[in-house]
Structures are given as structure tokens and as C-alpha cells.
Write a protein that holds these residues in place. Sequence first.
Motif, mmCIF file in Angstrom:
data_model
loop_
_atom_site.group_PDB
_atom_site.id
_atom_site.type_symbol
_atom_site.label_atom_id
_atom_site.label_comp_id
_atom_site.label_asym_id
_atom_site.label_seq_id
_atom_site.Cartn_x
_atom_site.Cartn_y
_atom_site.Cartn_z
ATOM 1 N N TYR A 240 -6.211 -15.522 15.792
ATOM 2 C CA TYR A 240 -6.581 -16.848 15.298
ATOM 3 C C TYR A 240 -7.345 -17.628 16.363
ATOM 4 C CZ TYR A 240 -3.824 -16.740 10.957
ATOM 5 O OH TYR A 240 -3.345 -16.460 9.694
ATOM 6 N N PRO B 206 -3.802 -22.315 13.413
ATOM 7 C CA PRO B 206 -4.009 -21.953 12.012
ATOM 8 C C PRO B 206 -3.389 -22.920 11.009
ATOM 9 C CG PRO B 206 -2.442 -20.454 13.070
ATOM 10 C CD PRO B 206 -3.051 -21.285 14.152
ATOM 11 N N VAL C 5 -6.646 -14.655 9.110
ATOM 12 C CA VAL C 5 -7.672 -14.529 10.153
ATOM 13 C C VAL C 5 -9.019 -14.175 9.525
ATOM 14 C CG1 VAL C 5 -8.413 -13.157 12.154
ATOM 15 C CG2 VAL C 5 -6.031 -13.918 11.978
#
Length: 417
Positions: free
Chosen positions: A392, A345, A359
Amino acid sequence: MSCKPDLPQKVTYIDLFSGCGGLSLGLGNAGWHGIFAVEKDPMAFSTFKHNLIDGKHAHFDWPEWLPKEATTIQNLLEKYPEQLTALRGKVDLIAGGPPCQGFSLAGRRNAKDPRNKLSDEYIKMVEIVSPKYLLFENVRGFNASFKVPEGKKVKKPHSMIVKAKLEKLGYKVFTDFLCSADFGVPQKRTRFIMIGVKYDLIDQNFENPFEFLPHSRRDFLIRKKLPLKPVKVSDAIGDLLVETNGLIHHSGSDESGFKQLDYKSPSKPSKYLRVMRRGVGKSKPNSLRLARHKTSTIEKFSKIQKICRPGVSLSDQMRLEIGTKKQAITVLNADEPSKTLTTLPDDLLHYCEPRILTVREMARIQSFPDNFDILGKYTTGGVRRTQECPRYTQVGNAVPPLLGEALGLLLHKFHTE
């Protein structure tokens, strides 16, 4: 987002290496009916089951002999050989994309990565079930040769090895590279796609299916009520700003715990957003939790946003100036589709807020609708990164559903003509 076409006959598929369900969601929206899916990670399968077996996007006629749980192809082959053999000739499509980390051009390409051999399991299932069609998705590097020491013979790209094995099983195999941004996905995500068709279904007038995609692309976007031009990141996630939504408590202590967006549905959504929120009214999507950044991290992100060129990775000089050794870090360009999402991420920063994406923002960029819930841990670290598939990772690994739908419609066209 389903907007399923009125298809004249039921067409069935099996999804191998399904992950959280991006490809299955797309195929279901294109009118295909699932038989079962195979995914080894419990977290990814819980997301799949919640949405595609039990939930609003359910379209599987799951066989009684197969538990609805995470499993592997190897386990299926060992435990259910008779049941799989009984499916021979009764399945229209086997779809899937084996894990690709060893082939990725963005990561450390490793010819000896054991995950590279998972395509052999896909081929074994094809041999047993013998479907009419095949759909195989992977990273661009799947079609590239590995570097070899000077003087050594260059090995074939793994795609050519897989293609040859499938042709021996009786399939005419077509390959191409497709960019998700061409099909309404706000992301420049290019993937290697392989489509196989049984030789006995091909006559002298049969044409390469990929030649039809450029012509059908416009019809697809119009049918989905999507823009004909590439979708900008800001049109995909512009309604998910902290500034306009505010924050509420998510978990942990009130002072140091996690916060999440207090989402408020916009009064004037973009075309893309209308597609993502179709049928959800004013309800909030899940996975709106923000990362818990330190003050020093926020300051670093703010500095990166000031000095970098949006959409372009930091240069070596910029990384030195900021004091980071991280190789891939990019600020999103609000006016273009995103770079390819990864499972990390912190590879991408928001275009106007000093933070990584949520997310849900990643799911939007992948074209998951807001009524598709992502389940499981948010992140994981250390040695568990190779063993677990948190939210993620699930989203970063997925096939964009809109691309899956376009491919599903293409395959169905050839099935009925």
C-alpha cells in the motif's frame, strides 16, 4: 501500456529515490533508457527490480559495478566515487523525488524532519554526474513555507533553496504544479515539478518547457487512446467489484483467512481500462487481496457511505456521529477522479462496497498497468511504519506512470530540438 514512441536516439537517465518504479515506468514508456536506480527500501526495490530490471517493463542497462539491490545515495557516494565520476557528462537526465513526509500539507509538516535533507543528496549526485537535464518531483508543500513563531523571520520554501543550489551548478530551473488528472490519471493528485536544463543547452529562443504541456496534453491523451475528459474512478476500478467477481481463498485458514477477488476480465472495458490491461489478455493482475474487516468495521463503513458526501472528507460532526477520531476519511466519488491517494489504505473507502481499496485498485488509480506486479508485505504497523515500505505504501508514494510518461516525452522533445 508501453506504446513507446520511435525515438531517433538513445536517451539515458538515473532514477533517485525510485520507490517501486512509477516514474521509471513512465520514463521507459516515453522511450528513455535507464542506467540505474537508487531505492533504500528492500520491498520497494524488489517491486522495481521484478518489473523494470528483470520483467516486462525492463529498460535498464545496469552497470556491472553496482549490485542490483536496495541502497542509498550516501552509500553510492561512499563506495563508488570513481564510477560515478566516470559518468560525468554521459547521462542525459537525473530524475527523482526525495521522500516528502516532512513537507506534506496533508500530514504533520515538520521543518526538522531529517528526510527533508535528502534533497541535498540529489543535488550532490547532480554535481558529480552533471546530466543535461533534471526532473524533480515532490508534494505541493515542498513549495510552501513552514509556519514560524510570531516575530520570527519566515524561512524560504525548501523548493527555492534547492532551486538556488541547482542554478549554482549551472542549470536553468523551471517550476510548476501539475495535476495528474490532466494526463489521464483517475486521481486529482497535484505535485510540484522542477525541470532543470544545462545553461549551455539554452539559446535565446528557448522557452519554458511547462508552457508546452497544455498544448501537448491533448496529443498525449490521443496517442495513449485515453479519454480527453478526466477519468472517473468507476472507469478505473469498476471491474474490481466483489459483487461481480466473487471471492476465492488467498491465505490463512479457510474460515478466518484472507480472501481475494476471483477476477474476470470484462467484456466491455472502459477506454482507461483498455490501456491498463493492454497486452494481458484474460490474465489476472496481482495484489487482489481484500482487507479482513470485522463485522463492526463493515457496519461503520456502510454508515459512513450513507451519511457522507462522496469525494468530501467527513466533517467533525459526522466523525462524532460515527465515533471515529480519524481525521481524514473519504468515500470515493464514482463519477470523478479520486482524491490524492495516501500511504494509509483506510483514508479512502470504496464508492459502493463497505471496504477499503485493494492494492490493485490503488495501483489502477495511480495508472499502473495490470502487468506491473506489486511485491512485498501488504501492510505494516507500529514503529515499522517508518522503516518498511509495504505494498500500500509503495503505491501511495509512487509517481503516477502516466504523468511520468508525459514529462518524459516533454523532456525528450527538448533534447532533440
